[in-house]
Every structure is written in structure tokens, then in C-alpha cells.
Design an enzyme around this catalytic site. Structure first.
Site, PDB file in Angstrom:
ATOM      1  CB  CYS A  33      14.072  -2.866 -35.150  1.00 41.14           C
ATOM      2  SG  CYS A  33      15.935  -3.661 -35.822  1.00 41.14           S
ATOM      3  CG  ASP A  35      17.056  -5.794 -33.505  1.00 42.04           C
ATOM      4  OD1 ASP A  35      16.700  -5.677 -32.262  1.00 42.04           O
ATOM      5  OD2 ASP A  35      16.075  -6.547 -33.991  1.00 42.04           O
ATOM      6  CB  CYS A  63      13.806  -9.767 -34.342  1.00 46.89           C
ATOM      7  SG  CYS A  63      14.577  -9.783 -36.096  1.00 46.89           S
ATOM      8  CB  CYS A 107      15.956  -9.012 -39.788  1.00 40.97           C
ATOM      9  SG  CYS A 107      14.325  -8.486 -39.264  1.00 40.97           S
TER      10      CYS A 107
HETATM   11 FE1  FES Z   1      15.512  -5.592 -35.923  1.00 46.52          FE
HETATM   12 FE2  FES Z   1      14.838  -7.813 -37.241  1.00 46.52          FE
HETATM   13  S1  FES Z   1      13.596  -6.542 -36.264  1.00 46.52           S
HETATM   14  S2  FES Z   1      16.770  -6.899 -37.029  1.00 46.52           S
END
Ligand code: FES
Length: 127
Positions: A33, A35, A63, A107
Site C-alpha cells: 500500500c 504506507d 490508513c 496494517c
Molecule cells: Fe497500508 Fe493500512 S492500508 S497500512
């Protein structure tokens, strides 16, 4: 979709920010993702000479679950010894948040992994 606890920690995260001159820093990214999470720790010795996380802060680009798990792991790890902090798993974080939606469980890896990285960094700096 999200528990009340997740929403609480997402809208009002605890321990968000930076520690100047930290004892250790851990940064982990999720390649899927994109992140990212960064955890700063300050380590002090307590009266029994145990190494304790006296302060902990996080910066997270991610997120709602990533923010909530960052916030929760800082609460769980604060004032713990390094050994206790290393035992915190992603499931502990998810449970403390009263559950995460299954597709969001990954996550919580970021939180547990970046805490571990911060402790590793602290130990390497001491060498
Ligand atoms: Fe990337 Fe939650 S979608 S850490």
C-alpha cells in the site's frame, strides 16, 4: 467497519510526533500500500537497572488502521522494559483496539515491526 477504539485512536492519536535525540528509531514501510511508520523511543534505566521505554512517539503516513495501531502500540509499549515491549505482537495491538477488519490486519504489522526496529536500532547504537 471499524471498532469504537480504532476510531478513537485514529481521530485523536496518542504520542504522535518526534522525539529529539531519540535512543532508537525504527521505520517500516508496507510495499503493497506504500504506507510508512516511524517510531522513536527514549530508553532509560529504572531503579532495578532494567532498560525501560520512558518515552515513545510515532509518525505515520498511512490508513486509519495504521494510525490507530501506531497510537495503540505507543500506549502499550510506554514504560515497559525492552523485553516486555519485544513481546507485543500485532494480535495484541489488534485486540487492544477491539479488533481490526480482516483486510486491515496487515496494517498492524507495521506497528509491531517498527517498534522492534526501534529497539534493534537502540541496541546497535549501544555497541
Ligand atoms: Fe497500508 Fe493500512 S492500508 S497500512
Amino acid at each position: 467497519m471499524y471498532s469504537k477504539k480504532v476510531l478513537e485512536h485514529f481521530t485523536r492519536p496518542h504520542n504522535q510526533g518526534v522525539i529529539k535525540n531519540p535512543s532508537g528509531v525504527g521505520m517500516v514501510g508496507n510495499p503493497t500500500c506504500g504506507d510508512m511508520m516511524k517510531i522513536y523511543i527514549k530508553v532509560k534505566k529504572d531503579s532495578k537497572k532494567r532498560e525501560v521505554i520512558s518515552d515513545i512517539k510515532f509518525e505515520t503516513l498511512g490508513c486509519a488502521s495504521a494510525i490507530a495501531t501506531s497510537s495503540m502500540i505507543t500506549d502499550l509499549a510506554k514504560n515497559k522494559t525492552l523485553e516486555e515491549a519485544l513481546k507485543i505482537t500485532r494480535n495484541d495491538v489488534a485486540e487492544a483496539l477491539e479488533g481490526l477488519p480482516p483486510i486491515k490486519m496487515h496494517c498492524s504489522n507495521l506497528a509491531a515491526d517498527s517498534l522492534r526496529e526501534a529497539i534493534k536500532d537502540y541496541r546497535e547504537r549501544k555497541k
